[in-house]
Design a protein around this motif. Structure first.
Motif, mmCIF file in Angstrom:
data_model
loop_
_atom_site.group_PDB
_atom_site.id
_atom_site.type_symbol
_atom_site.label_atom_id
_atom_site.label_comp_id
_atom_site.label_asym_id
_atom_site.label_seq_id
_atom_site.Cartn_x
_atom_site.Cartn_y
_atom_site.Cartn_z
ATOM 1 N N GLU A 38 33.443 37.892 34.833
ATOM 2 C CA GLU A 38 34.636 37.673 34.010
ATOM 3 C C GLU A 38 35.552 38.887 34.129
ATOM 4 O O GLU A 38 35.101 40.023 33.996
ATOM 5 C CB GLU A 38 34.167 37.498 32.553
ATOM 6 C CG GLU A 38 35.231 37.302 31.530
ATOM 7 C CD GLU A 38 34.618 37.320 30.125
ATOM 8 O OE1 GLU A 38 35.321 37.784 29.220
ATOM 9 O OE2 GLU A 38 33.456 36.906 29.951
ATOM 10 N N ASP A 39 36.822 38.629 34.406
ATOM 11 C CA ASP A 39 37.789 39.731 34.475
ATOM 12 C C ASP A 39 38.056 40.273 33.084
ATOM 13 O O ASP A 39 38.189 39.521 32.131
ATOM 14 C CB ASP A 39 39.107 39.254 35.097
ATOM 15 C CG ASP A 39 38.994 39.068 36.603
ATOM 16 O OD1 ASP A 39 38.382 39.938 37.250
ATOM 17 O OD2 ASP A 39 39.502 38.058 37.110
ATOM 18 N N ARG A 40 38.121 41.599 32.989
ATOM 19 C CA ARG A 40 38.434 42.276 31.738
ATOM 20 C C ARG A 40 39.644 43.171 31.960
ATOM 21 O O ARG A 40 40.072 43.382 33.080
ATOM 22 C CB ARG A 40 37.241 43.140 31.277
ATOM 23 C CG ARG A 40 35.990 42.342 30.944
ATOM 24 C CD ARG A 40 36.128 41.685 29.583
ATOM 25 N NE ARG A 40 34.982 40.850 29.244
ATOM 26 C CZ ARG A 40 33.928 41.271 28.580
ATOM 27 N NH1 ARG A 40 33.822 42.535 28.199
ATOM 28 N NH2 ARG A 40 32.950 40.431 28.291
ATOM 29 N N SER A 41 40.154 43.725 30.884
ATOM 30 C CA SER A 41 41.315 44.612 31.001
ATOM 31 C C SER A 41 40.920 45.919 31.684
ATOM 32 O O SER A 41 39.751 46.269 31.738
ATOM 33 C CB SER A 41 41.885 44.897 29.611
ATOM 34 O OG SER A 41 40.934 45.588 28.833
ATOM 35 N N ARG B 95 38.551 46.010 35.149
ATOM 36 C CA ARG B 95 37.096 45.948 35.038
ATOM 37 C C ARG B 95 36.654 44.492 35.088
ATOM 38 O O ARG B 95 37.428 43.584 34.804
ATOM 39 C CB ARG B 95 36.629 46.580 33.727
ATOM 40 C CG ARG B 95 36.833 48.078 33.690
ATOM 41 C CD ARG B 95 36.411 48.658 32.370
ATOM 42 N NE ARG B 95 37.113 47.958 31.286
ATOM 43 C CZ ARG B 95 36.747 47.992 30.015
ATOM 44 N NH1 ARG B 95 35.691 48.676 29.652
ATOM 45 N NH2 ARG B 95 37.432 47.349 29.103
ATOM 46 N N ILE B 96 35.388 44.312 35.449
ATOM 47 C CA ILE B 96 34.781 42.986 35.387
ATOM 48 C C ILE B 96 33.508 43.091 34.559
ATOM 49 O O ILE B 96 32.838 44.129 34.557
ATOM 50 C CB ILE B 96 34.455 42.409 36.786
ATOM 51 C CG1 ILE B 96 33.493 43.317 37.549
ATOM 52 C CG2 ILE B 96 35.726 42.144 37.585
ATOM 53 C CD1 ILE B 96 32.880 42.667 38.784
ATOM 54 N N ALA B 97 33.204 42.016 33.839
ATOM 55 C CA ALA B 97 31.933 41.912 33.123
ATOM 56 C C ALA B 97 31.028 41.010 33.944
ATOM 57 O O ALA B 97 31.416 39.905 34.333
ATOM 58 C CB ALA B 97 32.148 41.317 31.742
ATOM 59 N N THR C 212 24.345 42.033 30.450
ATOM 60 C CA THR C 212 25.761 42.141 30.795
ATOM 61 C C THR C 212 26.093 43.599 31.037
ATOM 62 O O THR C 212 25.623 44.480 30.316
ATOM 63 C CB THR C 212 26.663 41.584 29.663
ATOM 64 O OG1 THR C 212 26.319 40.219 29.449
ATOM 65 C CG2 THR C 212 28.143 41.681 30.027
ATOM 66 N N LEU D 166 29.551 46.194 32.547
ATOM 67 C CA LEU D 166 30.948 46.285 32.980
ATOM 68 C C LEU D 166 31.027 47.181 34.206
ATOM 69 O O LEU D 166 30.414 48.249 34.240
ATOM 70 C CB LEU D 166 31.819 46.894 31.873
ATOM 71 C CG LEU D 166 32.106 46.008 30.666
ATOM 72 C CD1 LEU D 166 32.893 46.795 29.630
ATOM 73 C CD2 LEU D 166 32.878 44.774 31.069
ATOM 74 N N HIS E 120 33.939 48.759 37.168
ATOM 75 C CA HIS E 120 35.336 48.947 37.526
ATOM 76 C C HIS E 120 35.595 48.156 38.793
ATOM 77 O O HIS E 120 34.800 48.182 39.730
ATOM 78 C CB HIS E 120 35.637 50.434 37.739
ATOM 79 C CG HIS E 120 37.096 50.707 37.842
ATOM 80 N ND1 HIS E 120 37.737 50.784 39.047
ATOM 81 C CD2 HIS E 120 38.037 50.898 36.896
ATOM 82 C CE1 HIS E 120 39.023 51.019 38.832
ATOM 83 N NE2 HIS E 120 39.221 51.089 37.540
ATOM 84 N N HIS E 121 36.685 47.435 38.835
ATOM 85 C CA HIS E 121 37.027 46.615 40.001
ATOM 86 C C HIS E 121 37.639 47.517 41.066
ATOM 87 O O HIS E 121 38.765 47.965 40.939
ATOM 88 C CB HIS E 121 38.017 45.519 39.606
ATOM 89 C CG HIS E 121 38.253 44.520 40.691
ATOM 90 N ND1 HIS E 121 38.725 44.860 41.935
ATOM 91 C CD2 HIS E 121 38.060 43.191 40.720
ATOM 92 C CE1 HIS E 121 38.817 43.775 42.674
ATOM 93 N NE2 HIS E 121 38.418 42.745 41.964
#
Length: 92
Positions: A43-46, A49-51, A58, A60, A62-63
């Motif tokens: 899941e994309d996060r702000s 980052r991705i979860a 789970t 997190l 960094h993309h």
């Protein structure tokens, strides 16, 4: 991997994540698609980052738009170990 046979490219990525020394040239997209192949929900996060959720765990990340930093590969390795995943399960 939910009973599916993982393709050779993804098996190579699993082995690279567990390699010593940690590889400096793992592509983020390859790692992400391998995590999906292992059954992870991503899941994309702000904040770029991705979860990643797998087997009740789970984490997190960094993309990266380039190769994955070594410290992050170590984090992915710990996450996979926590999920009960080992490279021996995916022979090359």
């Amino acid at each position: 991997n939910q009973g599916r046979i993982m393709n050779h490219r993804h098996r190579k990525v699993v082995h690279a994540i567990f390699a010593h020394p940690v590889p400096a040239n793992l592509d983020f997209g390859e790692v992400q698609s391998t995590l999906k192949e292992l059954g992870a929900d991503i899941e994309d996060r702000s904040g770029a980052r991705i979860a990643v959720t797998l087997k009740g765990h789970t984490v997190l990340f960094h993309h990266a738009n380039h190769s994955v930093p070594k410290d992050e590969i170590a984090q992915i390795r710990r996450f996979l170990i926590d999920c009960g995943i080992a490279p021996e399960q995916y022979p090359l």
